[in-house]
Each structure stands twice: as C-alpha cells, then as structure tokens.
Design a protein around this motif. Structure first.
Motif, PDB file in Angstrom:
ATOM      1  N   UNK A   1       0.875  -1.168   0.000  1.00  0.00           N
ATOM      2  CA  UNK A   1       0.000   0.000   0.000  1.00  0.00           C
ATOM      3  C   UNK A   1       0.913   1.218   0.000  1.00  0.00           C
ATOM      4  N   UNK A   2       0.595   2.212  -0.815  1.00  0.00           N
ATOM      5  CA  UNK A   2       1.485   3.358  -0.903  1.00  0.00           C
ATOM      6  C   UNK A   2       0.779   4.669  -1.189  1.00  0.00           C
ATOM      7  N   UNK A   3       1.513   5.738  -0.925  1.00  0.00           N
ATOM      8  CA  UNK A   3       1.072   7.099  -1.223  1.00  0.00           C
ATOM      9  C   UNK A   3       2.086   7.677  -2.206  1.00  0.00           C
ATOM     10  N   UNK A   4       1.649   7.889  -3.445  1.00  0.00           N
ATOM     11  CA  UNK A   4       2.534   8.384  -4.500  1.00  0.00           C
ATOM     12  C   UNK A   4       2.479   9.903  -4.532  1.00  0.00           C
ATOM     13  N   UNK A   5       3.656  10.516  -4.663  1.00  0.00           N
ATOM     14  CA  UNK A   5       3.777  11.965  -4.541  1.00  0.00           C
ATOM     15  C   UNK A   5       4.727  12.534  -5.585  1.00  0.00           C
ATOM     16  N   UNK A   6       4.536  13.799  -5.902  1.00  0.00           N
ATOM     17  CA  UNK A   6       5.496  14.547  -6.694  1.00  0.00           C
ATOM     18  C   UNK A   6       5.928  15.731  -5.850  1.00  0.00           C
ATOM     19  N   UNK A   7       7.240  15.962  -5.770  1.00  0.00           N
ATOM     20  CA  UNK A   7       7.764  17.012  -4.918  1.00  0.00           C
ATOM     21  C   UNK A   7       9.143  17.439  -5.408  1.00  0.00           C
ATOM     22  N   UNK A   8       9.504  18.696  -5.213  1.00  0.00           N
ATOM     23  CA  UNK A   8      10.892  19.069  -5.498  1.00  0.00           C
ATOM     24  C   UNK A   8      11.823  18.357  -4.515  1.00  0.00           C
ATOM     25  N   UNK A   9      13.080  18.165  -4.921  1.00  0.00           N
ATOM     26  CA  UNK A   9      14.023  17.498  -4.026  1.00  0.00           C
ATOM     27  C   UNK A   9      14.148  18.266  -2.710  1.00  0.00           C
ATOM     28  N   UNK A  10      14.246  19.595  -2.807  1.00  0.00           N
ATOM     29  CA  UNK A  10      14.300  20.406  -1.575  1.00  0.00           C
ATOM     30  C   UNK A  10      12.973  20.214  -0.850  1.00  0.00           C
TER      31      UNK A  10
ATOM     32  N   UNK B   1       4.256   8.625   8.014  1.00  0.00           N
ATOM     33  CA  UNK B   1       3.460   8.720   9.247  1.00  0.00           C
ATOM     34  C   UNK B   1       2.003   8.380   8.972  1.00  0.00           C
ATOM     35  N   UNK B   2       1.488   8.835   7.836  1.00  0.00           N
ATOM     36  CA  UNK B   2       0.103   8.526   7.468  1.00  0.00           C
ATOM     37  C   UNK B   2      -0.067   7.021   7.236  1.00  0.00           C
ATOM     38  N   UNK B   3       0.903   6.398   6.574  1.00  0.00           N
ATOM     39  CA  UNK B   3       0.852   4.947   6.367  1.00  0.00           C
ATOM     40  C   UNK B   3       0.910   4.193   7.692  1.00  0.00           C
ATOM     41  N   UNK B   4       1.769   4.642   8.594  1.00  0.00           N
ATOM     42  CA  UNK B   4       1.864   3.982   9.904  1.00  0.00           C
ATOM     43  C   UNK B   4       0.550   4.094  10.657  1.00  0.00           C
ATOM     44  N   UNK B   5      -0.057   5.258  10.598  1.00  0.00           N
ATOM     45  CA  UNK B   5      -1.347   5.456  11.269  1.00  0.00           C
ATOM     46  C   UNK B   5      -2.404   4.530  10.660  1.00  0.00           C
ATOM     47  N   UNK B   6      -2.438   4.462   9.319  1.00  0.00           N
ATOM     48  CA  UNK B   6      -3.386   3.581   8.635  1.00  0.00           C
ATOM     49  C   UNK B   6      -3.135   2.119   8.993  1.00  0.00           C
ATOM     50  N   UNK B   7      -1.858   1.702   8.988  1.00  0.00           N
ATOM     51  CA  UNK B   7      -1.553   0.295   9.288  1.00  0.00           C
ATOM     52  C   UNK B   7      -1.905  -0.043  10.733  1.00  0.00           C
ATOM     53  N   UNK B   8      -1.726   0.905  11.632  1.00  0.00           N
ATOM     54  CA  UNK B   8      -2.088   0.663  13.032  1.00  0.00           C
ATOM     55  C   UNK B   8      -3.606   0.540  13.185  1.00  0.00           C
ATOM     56  N   UNK B   9      -4.350   1.442  12.528  1.00  0.00           N
ATOM     57  CA  UNK B   9      -5.822   1.377  12.599  1.00  0.00           C
ATOM     58  C   UNK B   9      -6.355   0.063  12.045  1.00  0.00           C
ATOM     59  N   UNK B  10      -5.635  -0.508  11.082  1.00  0.00           N
ATOM     60  CA  UNK B  10      -6.065  -1.746  10.448  1.00  0.00           C
ATOM     61  C   UNK B  10      -5.340  -2.968  10.992  1.00  0.00           C
ATOM     62  N   UNK B  11      -4.642  -2.789  12.113  1.00  0.00           N
ATOM     63  CA  UNK B  11      -3.915  -3.877  12.787  1.00  0.00           C
ATOM     64  C   UNK B  11      -2.944  -4.593  11.840  1.00  0.00           C
TER      65      UNK B  11
END
Length: 168
Positions: free
Chosen positions: A21-30, A41-51
C-alpha cells in the motif's frame, strides 16, 4: 552522538513480486524528505488502525529522481491488505526480478552514490520507466529494516537500497 555511515557490499538478488500500500507523490528534491516523512506517518497510522503494523517493511520508492527537477516518489508499506478507507493510499506491487542491493546505515546520499557508482563501474544497467528521462527507474527503493518504534534516530537505521536491473 554522530552516526557513522556504513555501506555494505553490493549483492545481486532475485526478488518476488511484493504487494504493498502506498502514497505516490510529486515534490521538489528540496523538502522531499519532509513530504516523505509525512506520508510514512500517514501509512503507519493507517496500518495501526487496520492492525497491520507488524507487516512491512516501510519503504520509499523512487520513480523519477532527478534532484534538479520534480521527484516522483512513493512512501509504501509491504502488505497484501487492500486499502479501502483512505483517499490517498493505493495498492501496488514492487515487481519481481533481479536487483542490485546493498544495506547502509547513516548518510542515505552516500549509500545511493555507492550503488550508482557500482553500476557505472560494473557496466550494469538499471531498468528505466522511460529511458529518455534522467534518473527513471522501474523499481528503486529504500526499505527501512530498523523498527522506527525501537530506534527513532533515522541515521542509525539499517536501510536496504535496491534497484531493479535491466534485462539483456
């Protein structure tokens, strides 16, 4: 305490397909690492909520990583669970195949430079998404092997850096 950078030897390994499961992003290197940290952190929160927090590892995948342009990255978490309750988390697959891999601790730039230099020195080609683009990878990722709950200092984490090799 200043962390010492340790870079292990390069190995060639066969890897199976791995669902995540992933969150795909576009961002400058800086500022990229702050963006990636928020997504992790969002993935960790989601994985914790879903055990699911004992699955893993968490990783950062690089699709396009031209540091002078927009970086296309994905914060991910190895799991077969399909996210249905989050607007940004999507299922995907780390493709199976032959990878060049090393484990580093400390400075991530040095770990990445070491694997890229090995590729140049050995004449090894990495599989690209689009060969016309600079720094384009079918699969390049850093998997965080150290449990962030036990060691919060990122410079002390062991990180597996892997890049899928191009086929002949």
């Amino acid at each position: 305490m200043k962390a010492e950078t340790i870079i292990g030897p390069v190995s060639i390994v066969e890897k199976p397909d791995r669902h995540y499961a992933g969150i795909r992003l576009q961002t400058p290197f800086a500022g990229m690492f702050a963006v990636a940290t928020r997504a992790l952190k969002e993935l960790r929160s989601w994985s914790k909520r879903n055990d699911l927090q004992e699955q893993g590892p968490y990783f950062l995948r690089y699709y396009h990583c031209d540091m002078s342009d927009i970086m296309e990255i994905e914060a991910g978490f190895v799991t077969r669970a399909v996210p249905t309750d989050h607007p940004a988390i999507r299922p995907a697959v780390l493709p199976g195949g032959t990878y060049a891999s090393l484990i580093y601790r400390g400075n991530g730039l040095r770990g990445n430079q070491a694997l890229m230099q090995w590729g140049r020195d050995s004449g090894t080609r990495f599989e690209a998404i689009d060969p016309a683009l600079s720094e384009s990878y079918a699969c390049r990722y850093e998997a965080y092997l150290t449990d962030y709950r036990l060691e919060p200092r990122k410079l002390l984490w062991e990180v597996e850096l892997s890049i899928k090799l191009a086929t002949a």
